[in-house]
Design an enzyme around this catalytic site. Structure first.
Site, PDB file in Angstrom:
ATOM      1  CD  GLU A 183      -6.160   6.757  24.843  1.00 52.75           C
ATOM      2  OE1 GLU A 183      -5.371   6.731  25.880  1.00 52.75           O
ATOM      3  OE2 GLU A 183      -5.869   6.708  23.550  1.00 52.75           O
ATOM      4  CG  ASP A 185       0.891   7.175  31.147  1.00 56.73           C
ATOM      5  OD1 ASP A 185       0.874   7.257  30.032  1.00 56.73           O
ATOM      6  OD2 ASP A 185      -0.144   6.752  31.902  1.00 56.73           O
ATOM      7  CE1 TYR A 189      -1.591   2.606  21.954  1.00 52.67           C
ATOM      8  CE2 TYR A 189      -3.698   3.587  23.258  1.00 52.67           C
ATOM      9  CZ  TYR A 189      -2.553   3.769  22.945  1.00 52.67           C
ATOM     10  OH  TYR A 189      -1.949   4.715  23.234  1.00 52.67           O
TER      11      TYR A 189
END
Lengths: 400, 261
Positions: free
Chosen positions: B49, B60, B174
């Site tokens: 990725e 993040d 995911y």
């Protein structure tokens, strides 16, 4: 015209929407459901109206600024005195509405971002009143510029967290507030302070702020027997402007003007004029005009006014620009500073630097329109918080 | 068949779990991209990725944020990364998945982005700020170019929503293992195993768990509930510290998982 924006999924034409991480989707959908339930519940509106009247001090006056009108020598200038609200700005209208909603959702904690500190103070106030735990993210640079508001929030029991990432201003405070919300979503509501973010925030904040325009309309009719020819408001994210404009959107005789911050100048690259100089893109959950580079990286906004220092603008403003219903213009730091001094001397009112942008453009517009016309300027907040930065700017050596 | 589907088919036959490492493109310069991916492939990575740096990465944590800032200081753009992938693709065999926030894709031009990515040999996209409600913005073009949009499910997604996302899913699902942002964690939700198995039950494509995984023990225990793991912050950190042998150990951990299904 009939105006029905946004659609059910929060789109204003191509703008708006819900561009958030999956972890937040459930919270955003639940908020939407609870918000709509609350709107249908008379008790909710009654409680909010009761607080707006008895706690905030609404309705706020619509004041005929005779001296300013004489100075401008043109259209009659009226000021919508949102600066007279409890906590000193329009932000409390939204914070109280969302804090009541937080209680209804059974959540005990609130997170919020703040730029100038007005939304932070308003949210800390509403949380103190309704016994909610409150955490406020604020850029390090803004903390420096707005010391007084930081201390106010702390006095009110909020925890203020300094954000040092990026430009350390409002955009970065929103990033951190979103990160906090993602991590604490189960027991925390995010009281977003402007007409931005994922649906339903832009629509919901507009609703809570529409009291500004609704009162203005009623008062204007009472005082003058007609509607104003124009309404002017400053734009950072755009909440006071949306609150002022929304009730007038279908009244096509009323011209609407949104005033962005031109900072040092539109050509300097140091400004916050997202609509005038930006391009559409996605940030903070919404499709809207943004200051960005060719690769889609968000650029730093710049304005003397911490509350306008944001590189985006709400999706509805983006839409209203494209359809041409609202005209968007901009005012520089220097012009805003002069307007602040002008209002102090002519009317004995110290406006917030944000609102001074609207005053500055309003005076220009009044001159253009001539004496038969009348306009309303949204005086969104008072300037006490800005006194020390204005002093720094006017007292120090500055080359302009 | 897309490279992602192929690689999972092979894994299934070998009864192995997947390990997908994340690296930030341009962290330490873009020249090292081919070298790093080759290293990861040799160490046993199932796919890789590649993060595209963005000024406002709200999903993040600090490690990836800082890596992104380093990459942006090197002026790395999505365009540069696609070009770099194009030049290294002939020597890389595993699937390449881009992880990017939406705005760089919009600024690039939605249509051109997927065309150029297909030509460069990109196999999939993960876009953390594009929930299924808004994916029609990109879906048609991605499908036409044979690029798979990897969907995310989270601990806060209700069962019906997980089902809907799983039905739309391509490549793999995911499964986000924490309420929060990327970054290393010492503890996970006690119900994590149940959560992953409930996703497995409704998903016809492989389920990979990611966010917060940083030790070989976590790799082993979490991948025993699903089809494998995605590790981001820890890999970024280990590359930054030049601890390549620890990366090998981490990836190797997945090979020691007993298949119980």
């Amino acid at each position: 015209m009939t105006y029905t924006m946004p659609d059910k999924r929060g789109h204003f034409g191509t703008y708006g929407g819900r561009y958030v991480p999956e972890t937040l989707m459930q919270a955003v959908l639940e908020l939407d459901e609870q918000y709509r339930k609350a709107l249908k519940d008379k008790a909710f509106t009654e409680e909010l109206n009761h607080l707006l009247k008895n706690y905030v001090g609404r309705e706020t006056p619509l004041y005929f600024a005779e001296n300013l009108t004489k100075y401008a020598g043109g259209a009659q200038i009226y000021l919508k005195r949102e600066d007279l609200n409890h906590t000193g700005a329009h932000k409390i209208n939204n914070s109280l509405g969302q804090a009541l909603l937080t209680v209804r959702m059974g959540k005990k904690k609130v997170v919020a971002e703040t730029g100038a500190g007005q939304h932070g103070v308003a949210t800390a106030t509403a949380c103190a009143l309704l016994n909610l735990e409150c955490i406020i993210f604020m850029g390090e640079e803004d903390i420096r510029r707005q010391q007084l508001n930081v201390f106010r929030m702390e006095l009110l029991g909020a925890k203020v967290v300094s954000v040092t990432s990026g430009s350390a201003t409002l955009k970065d405070a929103v990033n951190e507030a979103l990160r906090y919300w993602v991590t604490n979503v189960e027991d925390t509501h995010y009281i977003l302070g402007s007409v931005m973010g994922p649906h339903p925030f832009p629509e919901m904040v507009r609703h809570f702020q529409s009291v500004i325009g609704e009162e203005t309309k009623k008062q204007f009719l009472e005082i003058t027997g007609k509607l104003p020819d124009a309404a002017v408001a400053c734009i950072g994210g755009g909440s006071n402007a949306m609150g002022m404009f929304y009730p007038f959107i279908e009244d096509e005789s009323v011209e609407l003007f949104g005033v962005e911050a031109a900072g040092i100048g539109l050509e300097s690259g140091k400004h916050a004029a997202s609509l005038t100089k930006g391009n559409p893109g996605v940030l903070h959950g919404s499709y809207m005009y943004l200051l960005q580079d060719a690769n889609g990286q968000i650029e730093e906004a710049f304005s003397i006014s911490a509350g306008l220092d944001y590189p985006g603008v709400g999706p509805e403003h983006s839409y209203l620009k494209d359809i041409g219903r609202v005209k968007y213009t901009s005012i520089t730091d220097t012009e805003a500073l002069s307007a602040l001094q002008l209002l102090c001397r002519t009317e004995g009112i110290i406006p917030a630097l944000e609102s001074a942008h609207a005053i500055s453009y309003g005076v220009k517009l009044a001159k253009e329109l001539g004496k038969e016309k009348s306009i309303v300027i949204c005086l969104s907040g008072r300037g006490d918080k800005d006194v020390s930065s204005v002093q720094e700017r006017l007292g120090g050596d500055h080359n302009e | 068949m897309n490279r992602i589907e192929k690689v999972f088919k092979t894994l299934n036959l070998k009864e192995e779990k997947a390990f997908v490492p994340y690296i930030m493109a341009g962290d330490g310069g873009l020249e090292n991209l081919g070298e790093r991916i080759t290293f990861l492939e040799r160490a046993g990575a199932t796919a890789v990725e590649i993060g595209i740096p963005f000024s406002d990465p709200v999903a993040d944590g600090p490690i990836i944020q800082e890596a992104g800032i380093r990459a942006l200081k090197n002026n790395i753009s999505l365009r540069d990364v696609i070009q770099a992938i194009r030049s290294i693709r002939p020597i890389i065999h595993i699937p390449i998945i881009l992880m990017t926030y939406l705005n760089p894709v919009l600024a690039y031009g939605r249509d051109r982005c997927f065309e150029d990515c297909r030509n460069a040999g990109v196999d999939g996209f993960i876009i953390p700020d594009l929930p299924i409600e808004e994916e029609e913005l990109l879906l048609e073009k991605a499908d036409r170019e044979g690029i798979e949009l990897i969907r995310l499910v989270t601990l806060t997604s209700p069962v019906e929503r997980i089902q809907e996302i799983a039905q739309r899913g391509k490549g793999f699902l995911y499964a986000v293992t924490v309420n929060g942002i990327t970054g290393t964690r010492s503890e996970f939700h006690s119900q994590l195993g149940d959560y992953l198995q409930s996703i497995k039950e409704v998903s016809s494509i492989p389920v990979l768990a990611g966010f917060g995984i940083s030790t070989p023990e976590q790799v082993r225990s979490i991948s025993s509930y699903c089809d494998g793991v995605i590790v981001g912050s820890k890999i970024v950190q280990l590359f930054e510290q030049n601890k390549q042998e620890e990366i090998e150990t981490l990836i190797g951990a997945v090979k020691k998982v007993n298949i119980t299904e």
